[in-house]
Write a protein that holds these residues in place. Sequence first.
Motif, mmCIF file in Angstrom:
data_model
loop_
_atom_site.group_PDB
_atom_site.id
_atom_site.type_symbol
_atom_site.label_atom_id
_atom_site.label_comp_id
_atom_site.label_asym_id
_atom_site.label_seq_id
_atom_site.Cartn_x
_atom_site.Cartn_y
_atom_site.Cartn_z
ATOM 1 N N LEU A 286 0.825 -1.202 0.000
ATOM 2 C CA LEU A 286 0.000 0.000 0.000
ATOM 3 C C LEU A 286 0.862 1.257 0.000
ATOM 4 O O LEU A 286 0.581 2.225 -0.716
ATOM 5 C CB LEU A 286 -0.920 -0.010 1.223
ATOM 6 C CG LEU A 286 -1.893 1.183 1.346
ATOM 7 C CD1 LEU A 286 -2.828 1.233 0.151
ATOM 8 C CD2 LEU A 286 -2.686 1.077 2.642
ATOM 9 N N GLU A 287 1.924 1.230 0.804
ATOM 10 C CA GLU A 287 2.819 2.386 0.865
ATOM 11 C C GLU A 287 3.520 2.602 -0.476
ATOM 12 O O GLU A 287 3.657 3.740 -0.939
ATOM 13 C CB GLU A 287 3.858 2.171 1.964
ATOM 14 C CG GLU A 287 4.801 3.356 2.153
ATOM 15 C CD GLU A 287 5.773 3.151 3.298
ATOM 16 O OE1 GLU A 287 6.664 4.004 3.474
ATOM 17 O OE2 GLU A 287 5.638 2.135 4.018
ATOM 18 N N ALA A 288 3.942 1.504 -1.107
ATOM 19 C CA ALA A 288 4.601 1.609 -2.408
ATOM 20 C C ALA A 288 3.639 2.153 -3.460
ATOM 21 O O ALA A 288 4.014 2.989 -4.293
ATOM 22 C CB ALA A 288 5.125 0.236 -2.840
ATOM 23 N N LYS A 289 2.395 1.681 -3.411
ATOM 24 C CA LYS A 289 1.396 2.178 -4.370
ATOM 25 C C LYS A 289 1.151 3.659 -4.163
ATOM 26 O O LYS A 289 1.036 4.428 -5.124
ATOM 27 C CB LYS A 289 0.090 1.393 -4.196
ATOM 28 C CG LYS A 289 -1.007 1.840 -5.154
ATOM 29 C CD LYS A 289 -2.257 0.986 -4.987
ATOM 30 C CE LYS A 289 -3.347 1.431 -5.945
ATOM 31 N NZ LYS A 289 -4.575 0.608 -5.818
ATOM 32 N N GLN A 290 1.077 4.084 -2.890
ATOM 33 C CA GLN A 290 0.856 5.492 -2.600
ATOM 34 C C GLN A 290 2.031 6.337 -3.079
ATOM 35 O O GLN A 290 1.838 7.446 -3.598
ATOM 36 C CB GLN A 290 0.645 5.688 -1.095
ATOM 37 C CG GLN A 290 0.211 7.096 -0.708
ATOM 38 C CD GLN A 290 -1.100 7.483 -1.351
ATOM 39 O OE1 GLN A 290 -2.069 6.724 -1.323
ATOM 40 N NE2 GLN A 290 -1.150 8.661 -1.942
ATOM 41 N N GLU A 291 3.244 5.805 -2.923
ATOM 42 C CA GLU A 291 4.420 6.533 -3.400
ATOM 43 C C GLU A 291 4.377 6.696 -4.915
ATOM 44 O O GLU A 291 4.721 7.758 -5.445
ATOM 45 C CB GLU A 291 5.698 5.791 -2.985
ATOM 46 C CG GLU A 291 6.027 5.868 -1.502
ATOM 47 C CD GLU A 291 6.315 7.287 -1.058
ATOM 48 O OE1 GLU A 291 6.867 8.062 -1.859
ATOM 49 O OE2 GLU A 291 5.970 7.628 0.090
ATOM 50 N N ARG A 292 3.952 5.636 -5.617
ATOM 51 C CA ARG A 292 3.834 5.737 -7.075
ATOM 52 C C ARG A 292 2.764 6.750 -7.458
ATOM 53 O O ARG A 292 2.940 7.537 -8.399
ATOM 54 C CB ARG A 292 3.506 4.365 -7.678
ATOM 55 C CG ARG A 292 4.654 3.370 -7.609
ATOM 56 C CD ARG A 292 4.421 2.197 -8.559
ATOM 57 N NE ARG A 292 3.220 1.451 -8.229
ATOM 58 C CZ ARG A 292 3.184 0.441 -7.376
ATOM 59 N NH1 ARG A 292 4.281 0.088 -6.728
ATOM 60 N NH2 ARG A 292 2.061 -0.206 -7.143
ATOM 61 N N LEU A 293 1.660 6.724 -6.742
ATOM 62 C CA LEU A 293 0.601 7.693 -7.009
ATOM 63 C C LEU A 293 1.101 9.118 -6.810
ATOM 64 O O LEU A 293 0.830 10.007 -7.632
ATOM 65 C CB LEU A 293 -0.600 7.430 -6.087
ATOM 66 C CG LEU A 293 -1.546 6.302 -6.483
ATOM 67 C CD1 LEU A 293 -2.544 6.039 -5.365
ATOM 68 C CD2 LEU A 293 -2.273 6.632 -7.766
ATOM 69 N N ASN A 294 1.816 9.338 -5.712
ATOM 70 C CA ASN A 294 2.319 10.681 -5.436
ATOM 71 C C ASN A 294 3.292 11.132 -6.522
ATOM 72 O O ASN A 294 3.248 12.289 -6.968
ATOM 73 C CB ASN A 294 3.013 10.706 -4.069
ATOM 74 C CG ASN A 294 2.035 10.554 -2.912
ATOM 75 O OD1 ASN A 294 0.839 10.829 -3.052
ATOM 76 N ND2 ASN A 294 2.513 10.111 -1.772
ATOM 77 N N ALA A 295 4.189 10.222 -6.937
ATOM 78 C CA ALA A 295 5.165 10.570 -7.970
ATOM 79 C C ALA A 295 4.469 10.896 -9.288
ATOM 80 O O ALA A 295 4.803 11.882 -9.958
ATOM 81 C CB ALA A 295 6.154 9.415 -8.160
ATOM 82 N N ARG A 296 3.484 10.087 -9.648
ATOM 83 C CA ARG A 296 2.783 10.317 -10.907
ATOM 84 C C ARG A 296 1.921 11.577 -10.843
ATOM 85 O O ARG A 296 1.778 12.296 -11.840
ATOM 86 C CB ARG A 296 1.927 9.092 -11.251
ATOM 87 C CG ARG A 296 2.778 7.873 -11.529
ATOM 88 C CD ARG A 296 1.938 6.681 -11.936
ATOM 89 N NE ARG A 296 2.811 5.547 -12.244
ATOM 90 C CZ ARG A 296 2.390 4.442 -12.829
ATOM 91 N NH1 ARG A 296 1.121 4.311 -13.166
ATOM 92 N NH2 ARG A 296 3.223 3.464 -13.084
#
Length: 207
Positions: free
Chosen positions: A68-78
């Motif tokens: 979940l944290e990794a997905k959120q990081e990808r979302l934030n970056a994108r």
Amino acid sequence: MSLETVVEDIREQARSRAREITEAADEQAESIVSEAEDDAESIVADREREIERQIAQERERRLSSAKLEAKQERLNARREVLETVRDQVEDGLATLEGDRRETLTRELLEDALEEFEGSEVRVFGRSEDAELLESILADYDASLAGDVDCLGGVVVESDQSRVRVNNTFDSVLEDVWEDQIKAISDRLFEDTDVDGDLAADAETTEQ
């Protein structure tokens, strides 16, 4: 039978009975110890299974949290990338010059005027476009009424019809962005595992 013989018989019976009691007690003790050992092994096995279950649950919880944290990081970056792209588009519209700016402004004005059916209208635009707007409005039955904070384009309104049409570059960009955010995201990012969430989040943020 002498007294000594009777006494010896009694003693032998007592010794025999004592051996029987001792053997029975030993057997019972062994049985109790064996049952206790079995119970202890069962308790240890149960505890080991419980610990393994807890470890598995904790591992799964941490793994889910990490995903979940990794997905959120990808979302934030994108999201940051999309915000940068939008900023660049806005800068491009704000600095649009010459015939391209005049053509786009004129088209937006004509589109807005169709809503008023000949009513007297007031036109608002970006202060930097005042000269351009005055030049364009000379060809129409309309006048420049003031400034509006925007990237370009026009806002047209009429007291008679109480209609206000926002045909600024900003409003056009907003419509295009909402319609194309998913396609833009797909073009920018090869994998699409979070693109749907990203597009939805971007739409929510813009609103």
